[in-house]
Design an enzyme around this catalytic site. Structure first.
Site, PDB file in Angstrom:
ATOM      1  N   ARG A  84      -3.470   4.960  -3.726  1.00  0.00           N
ATOM      2  CA  ARG A  84      -4.812   5.139  -3.154  1.00  0.00           C
ATOM      3  C   ARG A  84      -5.043   6.565  -2.660  1.00  0.00           C
ATOM      4  NH1 ARG A  84      -7.714   0.277  -1.543  1.00  0.00           N
ATOM      5  NH2 ARG A  84      -6.630  -1.558  -2.349  1.00  0.00           N
TER       6      ARG A  84
ATOM      7  N   ARG B  87      -9.666  22.142  10.152  1.00  0.00           N
ATOM      8  CA  ARG B  87      -8.993  20.932  10.615  1.00  0.00           C
ATOM      9  C   ARG B  87      -7.785  20.615   9.748  1.00  0.00           C
ATOM     10  NH1 ARG B  87     -14.415  19.454  11.164  1.00  0.00           N
ATOM     11  NH2 ARG B  87     -14.408  18.164   9.267  1.00  0.00           N
TER      12      ARG B  87
ATOM     13  N   ARG C 292      -3.890  16.914   4.869  1.00  0.00           N
ATOM     14  CA  ARG C 292      -3.184  17.483   6.022  1.00  0.00           C
ATOM     15  C   ARG C 292      -1.708  17.097   5.966  1.00  0.00           C
ATOM     16  NH1 ARG C 292      -5.771  15.803  11.301  1.00  0.00           N
ATOM     17  NH2 ARG C 292      -7.363  17.324  10.719  1.00  0.00           N
TER      18      ARG C 292
ATOM     19  N   GLU D 191     -11.525   9.661  19.308  1.00  0.00           N
ATOM     20  CA  GLU D 191     -10.992   9.679  17.950  1.00  0.00           C
ATOM     21  C   GLU D 191     -11.123   8.261  17.407  1.00  0.00           C
ATOM     22  OE1 GLU D 191      -7.103   8.511  17.422  1.00  0.00           O
ATOM     23  OE2 GLU D 191      -8.221   7.242  18.794  1.00  0.00           O
ATOM     24  N   MET D 192     -10.364   7.894  16.357  1.00  0.00           N
ATOM     25  CA  MET D 192     -10.649   6.609  15.734  1.00  0.00           C
ATOM     26  C   MET D 192      -9.434   5.723  15.452  1.00  0.00           C
ATOM     27  SD  MET D 192     -13.670   7.732  13.034  1.00  0.00           S
ATOM     28  CE  MET D 192     -14.302   6.063  12.871  1.00  0.00           C
ATOM     29  N   GLU D 193      -8.228   6.132  15.865  1.00  0.00           N
ATOM     30  CA  GLU D 193      -7.049   5.403  15.423  1.00  0.00           C
ATOM     31  C   GLU D 193      -6.016   5.040  16.488  1.00  0.00           C
ATOM     32  OE1 GLU D 193      -9.002   7.331  12.148  1.00  0.00           O
ATOM     33  OE2 GLU D 193      -7.892   8.412  13.704  1.00  0.00           O
TER      34      GLU D 193
ATOM     35  N   GLY E 245      -3.868  14.231  14.770  1.00  0.00           N
ATOM     36  CA  GLY E 245      -5.225  14.194  14.250  1.00  0.00           C
ATOM     37  C   GLY E 245      -6.199  14.966  15.110  1.00  0.00           C
ATOM     38  N   SER E 246      -7.449  14.946  14.686  1.00  0.00           N
ATOM     39  CA  SER E 246      -8.499  15.656  15.397  1.00  0.00           C
ATOM     40  C   SER E 246      -9.267  14.692  16.300  1.00  0.00           C
ATOM     41  CB  SER E 246      -9.449  16.326  14.408  1.00  0.00           C
ATOM     42  OG  SER E 246      -9.972  15.380  13.498  1.00  0.00           O
TER      43      SER E 246
ATOM     44  N   ARG F 207       0.825  10.037  15.563  1.00  0.00           N
ATOM     45  CA  ARG F 207      -0.440  10.446  14.954  1.00  0.00           C
ATOM     46  C   ARG F 207      -0.692  11.908  15.298  1.00  0.00           C
ATOM     47  NH1 ARG F 207      -5.560  10.740  13.572  1.00  0.00           N
ATOM     48  NH2 ARG F 207      -7.245  10.904  15.091  1.00  0.00           N
TER      49      ARG F 207
ATOM     50  N   HIS G 128       0.795  -1.225   0.000  1.00  0.00           N
ATOM     51  CA  HIS G 128       0.000   0.000   0.000  1.00  0.00           C
ATOM     52  C   HIS G 128       0.826   1.275   0.000  1.00  0.00           C
ATOM     53  CE1 HIS G 128      -2.542  -3.190   1.802  1.00  0.00           C
ATOM     54  NE2 HIS G 128      -3.454  -2.666   1.005  1.00  0.00           N
TER      55      HIS G 128
ATOM     56  N   SER H 166     -11.394  19.167  17.732  1.00  0.00           N
ATOM     57  CA  SER H 166     -12.067  19.822  16.611  1.00  0.00           C
ATOM     58  C   SER H 166     -13.536  20.088  16.883  1.00  0.00           C
ATOM     59  CB  SER H 166     -11.944  18.948  15.362  1.00  0.00           C
ATOM     60  OG  SER H 166     -12.572  17.685  15.569  1.00  0.00           O
ATOM     61  N   ASP H 167     -14.109  19.354  17.834  1.00  0.00           N
ATOM     62  CA  ASP H 167     -15.515  19.552  18.176  1.00  0.00           C
ATOM     63  C   ASP H 167     -15.751  19.046  19.588  1.00  0.00           C
ATOM     64  OD1 ASP H 167     -16.925  16.558  17.716  1.00  0.00           O
ATOM     65  OD2 ASP H 167     -15.130  16.925  16.535  1.00  0.00           O
TER      66      ASP H 167
ATOM     67  N   GLY I 245      -4.711  11.655   9.695  1.00  0.00           N
ATOM     68  CA  GLY I 245      -5.651  10.816   8.973  1.00  0.00           C
ATOM     69  C   GLY I 245      -5.868  11.305   7.551  1.00  0.00           C
TER      70      GLY I 245
END
Length: 238
Positions: free
Chosen positions: A43, A216, A24, A178-180, A89-90, A87, A4, A202-203, A20
């Site tokens: 990708r 962001r 960015r 967050e997600m990661e 990120g937001s 990482r 990848h 971010s929120d 992410g």
């Protein structure tokens, strides 16, 4: 090349920043790195290597969620020899003490994802930041005059949480969602390399406030500065 990532051996520095959003990554490279060279566009996941204060640093997008970041982190570590993964990120605030644009250093990452249940045969594993990166990042934040918050975060599989599972973690004092990070921390720990998530709020799930996608992408620079200063501090580590 890995499956990848289209880079050649030596194209990627031993320290990498991982937003992410691939745009960015492009913004970080063009704004902060000297002589950035693009090493990946597979990708659409843009990656660049340049220098910051004379130190080689790479930056590449990871996409959203633990499955996506886990693929890229595995290849960065095992195919390209990356040692320090940060990482940038937001995140969404879960408690009133954390507000829009705060910077959070994730000392650990709880998760609603089942990947570690599979990996550890149903047992619990606590995804945790590398202490060296965490301590150097906190030191860098102080030197920059930034009041970074440190604590547990939640890596959630569900962005639009209709179950209010995030509320359970908020009740336990979890700073943000967050997600990661949990995926990043586990992959790094399994390979005995260093990882840290540096997040900008971010929120807020408490107040409902939110920033725009452009904000962001282009204005969350405090976390980027902390990560880059940390990269300089750990450059001499193996």
């Amino acid at each position: 090349m890995s499956i990848h990532i289209g880079a050649k051996p030596g194209d990627i520095a031993k320290t990498i920043l991982l937003p992410g959003d691939p745009l960015r990554a492009k913004f970080i490279a063009e704004t902060f790195l000297e002589n950035p060279v693009q090493f990946n566009e597979v990708r659409g996941m843009l990656g660049f290597t340049g220098t910051y204060k004379g130190v080689p640093v790479s930056v590449m997008g990871t996409g959203m969620g633990i499955p996506s970041i886990s693929i890229y982190v595995h290849e960065l570590i095992h195919d390209y020899g990356v040692k320090n993964l940060m990482r940038v990120g937001s995140a969404g605030a879960l408690i009133p003490e954390v507000v829009i644009r705060d910077v959070v250093l994730a000392s650990s990452a709880s998760t609603t994802n089942g990947f570690n249940k599979n990996r550890f045969r149903g047992l619990d594993y606590a995804p945790t930041a590398d202490f060296t990166l965490l301590s150097k990042a906190y030191e860098s934040a102080k030197e920059l005059g930034l009041d970074a918050k440190v604590g547990n975060v939640l890596s959630s599989d569900i962005f639009y949480d209709e179950t209010n599972a995030q509320g359970l973690f908020a009740n336990a004092g979890t700073l943000c969602v967050e997600m990661e990070a949990a995926g990043l921390y586990t992959a790094a720990a399994m390979a005995r390399v260093r990882a840290l998530a540096i997040l900008t709020i971010s929120d807020s799930l408490v107040t409902g406030e939110a920033t725009t996608s452009e904000e962001r992408q282009k204005t969350f620079t405090d976390m980027m500065k902390i990560a880059l200063e940390t990269a300089v501090k750990v450059n001499d580590l193996d």
